[in-house]
Design a protein around this motif. Sequence first.
Motif, PDB file in Angstrom:
ATOM      1  N   ASP A  41     -10.995 -32.134  -6.835  1.00  0.00           N
ATOM      2  CA  ASP A  41     -10.167 -33.044  -7.657  1.00  0.00           C
ATOM      3  C   ASP A  41      -9.045 -33.594  -6.515  1.00  0.00           C
ATOM      4  O   ASP A  41      -8.979 -33.079  -5.372  1.00  0.00           O
ATOM      5  N   SER A  42      -8.502 -34.676  -6.662  1.00  0.00           N
ATOM      6  CA  SER A  42      -7.218 -35.075  -5.866  1.00  0.00           C
ATOM      7  C   SER A  42      -6.040 -34.084  -6.108  1.00  0.00           C
ATOM      8  O   SER A  42      -5.819 -33.702  -7.235  1.00  0.00           O
ATOM      9  N   PRO A  43      -5.194 -33.852  -5.080  1.00  0.00           N
ATOM     10  CA  PRO A  43      -3.821 -33.202  -5.315  1.00  0.00           C
ATOM     11  C   PRO A  43      -3.200 -33.972  -6.337  1.00  0.00           C
ATOM     12  O   PRO A  43      -2.044 -33.236  -7.101  1.00  0.00           O
ATOM     13  N   LEU A  44      -3.393 -35.340  -6.682  1.00  0.00           N
ATOM     14  CA  LEU A  44      -2.711 -36.002  -7.546  1.00  0.00           C
ATOM     15  C   LEU A  44      -3.169 -36.043  -8.940  1.00  0.00           C
ATOM     16  O   LEU A  44      -2.528 -36.549 -10.068  1.00  0.00           O
ATOM     17  N   SER A  45      -4.356 -35.430  -8.972  1.00  0.00           N
ATOM     18  CA  SER A  45      -4.790 -35.453 -10.459  1.00  0.00           C
ATOM     19  C   SER A  45      -4.179 -34.574 -11.349  1.00  0.00           C
ATOM     20  O   SER A  45      -3.589 -33.561 -11.095  1.00  0.00           O
ATOM     21  N   GLU A  86       5.561 -36.276  -4.384  1.00  0.00           N
ATOM     22  CA  GLU A  86       5.543 -36.680  -3.034  1.00  0.00           C
ATOM     23  C   GLU A  86       4.763 -36.171  -1.918  1.00  0.00           C
ATOM     24  O   GLU A  86       4.109 -36.529  -1.141  1.00  0.00           O
ATOM     25  N   LEU A  87       4.720 -34.563  -1.989  1.00  0.00           N
ATOM     26  CA  LEU A  87       4.178 -33.760  -1.106  1.00  0.00           C
ATOM     27  C   LEU A  87       2.650 -33.670  -1.579  1.00  0.00           C
ATOM     28  O   LEU A  87       1.610 -33.827  -0.665  1.00  0.00           O
ATOM     29  N   TRP A  90      -3.146 -43.048  -4.752  1.00  0.00           N
ATOM     30  CA  TRP A  90      -2.025 -43.085  -5.435  1.00  0.00           C
ATOM     31  C   TRP A  90      -2.217 -42.468  -6.878  1.00  0.00           C
ATOM     32  O   TRP A  90      -1.167 -42.202  -7.748  1.00  0.00           O
ATOM     33  N   GLY A  91      -3.365 -41.813  -6.967  1.00  0.00           N
ATOM     34  CA  GLY A  91      -3.557 -40.958  -8.412  1.00  0.00           C
ATOM     35  C   GLY A  91      -3.673 -41.760  -9.500  1.00  0.00           C
ATOM     36  O   GLY A  91      -3.814 -41.287 -10.673  1.00  0.00           O
ATOM     37  N   ASP A  98       0.504 -47.938 -11.366  1.00  0.00           N
ATOM     38  CA  ASP A  98       1.376 -46.705 -12.114  1.00  0.00           C
ATOM     39  C   ASP A  98       2.018 -45.805 -11.030  1.00  0.00           C
ATOM     40  O   ASP A  98       3.042 -45.394 -10.910  1.00  0.00           O
ATOM     41  N   GLY A  99       0.942 -45.850  -9.927  1.00  0.00           N
ATOM     42  CA  GLY A  99       1.467 -44.547  -8.942  1.00  0.00           C
ATOM     43  C   GLY A  99       1.909 -45.384  -7.831  1.00  0.00           C
ATOM     44  O   GLY A  99       2.234 -44.478  -6.804  1.00  0.00           O
ATOM     45  N   LEU A 100       2.226 -46.535  -7.610  1.00  0.00           N
ATOM     46  CA  LEU A 100       2.695 -47.265  -6.318  1.00  0.00           C
ATOM     47  C   LEU A 100       4.331 -47.014  -6.005  1.00  0.00           C
ATOM     48  O   LEU A 100       4.707 -46.966  -5.110  1.00  0.00           O
ATOM     49  N   ALA A 101       5.115 -46.870  -7.264  1.00  0.00           N
ATOM     50  CA  ALA A 101       6.600 -46.554  -7.038  1.00  0.00           C
ATOM     51  C   ALA A 101       7.246 -47.576  -6.096  1.00  0.00           C
ATOM     52  O   ALA A 101       7.945 -47.123  -5.354  1.00  0.00           O
ATOM     53  N   GLY A 102       6.931 -48.695  -6.389  1.00  0.00           N
ATOM     54  CA  GLY A 102       7.677 -49.639  -5.548  1.00  0.00           C
ATOM     55  C   GLY A 102       7.023 -49.899  -4.520  1.00  0.00           C
ATOM     56  O   GLY A 102       7.661 -51.013  -3.495  1.00  0.00           O
ATOM     57  N   GLU A 103       6.095 -49.523  -3.993  1.00  0.00           N
ATOM     58  CA  GLU A 103       5.382 -49.542  -2.589  1.00  0.00           C
ATOM     59  C   GLU A 103       4.575 -51.059  -2.670  1.00  0.00           C
ATOM     60  O   GLU A 103       4.544 -51.534  -3.483  1.00  0.00           O
TER      61      GLU A 103
END
Length: 312
Positions: free
Chosen positions: A3-7, A142-143, A204-205, A218-223
């Motif tokens: 899995d991704s760390p963002l999952s 963020e980490l 970006w999860g 949803d995962g972009l946070a303004g990027e």
Amino acid sequence: MPDSPLSESPYEILGVSIDADEATLRLAYRRALRRAHPDTGGSEAAFHAVQRAWMLLGTPDARAAFDRGRGGLGADGAPTREAWAPAPPRPRRDSRPLARSHGHPGGFSRERYLTLVREWAGRGVELGDPYDPALVRSAPRELRHILADALAEEATARALPNLGIAYTIWHDLATDAAGPGLPPKLDHLVLGPTGLFAIQSEDWGAPVSFKRGELIGDGLAGERPFRALGARAKAIGRAARVKPTALVVVVPDEHAAESLQVGGSLRGATVALVRRSRLVSALRDGLPGSAHLGGTEVMEVRARLQAVVRFA
């Protein structure tokens, strides 16, 4: 693949706490399964996610293995270990000539993660394994995103050499055009007869899509990924007196609705969102609207880049 760390963890998917008893867990699974079923307003992806969560937690042995940070399922559904630490080199299984590669893919992101996770854990705290899944899942998003990026860059780097000997690849190129809060580097630069590609490997999860030539999700946070990628590519191209023919963002397959989406152009470079499994064939074939390079031109561009490239 792990899995991704963002999952989401299987506990989060089922909507229970990690100390839920067996009866609560089973009830949550049944409710989640009903909500996620396509016939009751859910989706196929959500339905499979709930089933997968139950496979990880549904028996005492499986749950104990997951709680120890060792439980997981591969793409084929077979149990596997989460592998977020750097993987050893894989032995080659064929003798085909590979593309020439330079740099250390994912190295900058891994160093950044290790520095920041130790700061987050606190001064004097001993981290036995900074990649321990339980630790990673408890870290701020963020980490986890930084570690996810490192894994994404490494996955791209494993695929790109299959382009063949006509291509040259640079990883983790240093650039001063990163912008506030962004790492000062370009993930990958690929040169070959089908063009000069500036590539960002991302996770970006969550799914992303095009809107007016830029990515949203949803995962972009303004990027604004393509704007940032274009700035990095421009800085390197200006120093070498070359122009990229394409700007490419690579994401996990499940995060893009199509295998290859072209979103217009930016500063004369074709803009594309590509699934990871489609990347090599997309670069080998060339992107729609992206200029190809002649043999002499490829040699000239390679020489100019080799003279100015620095690594992060």
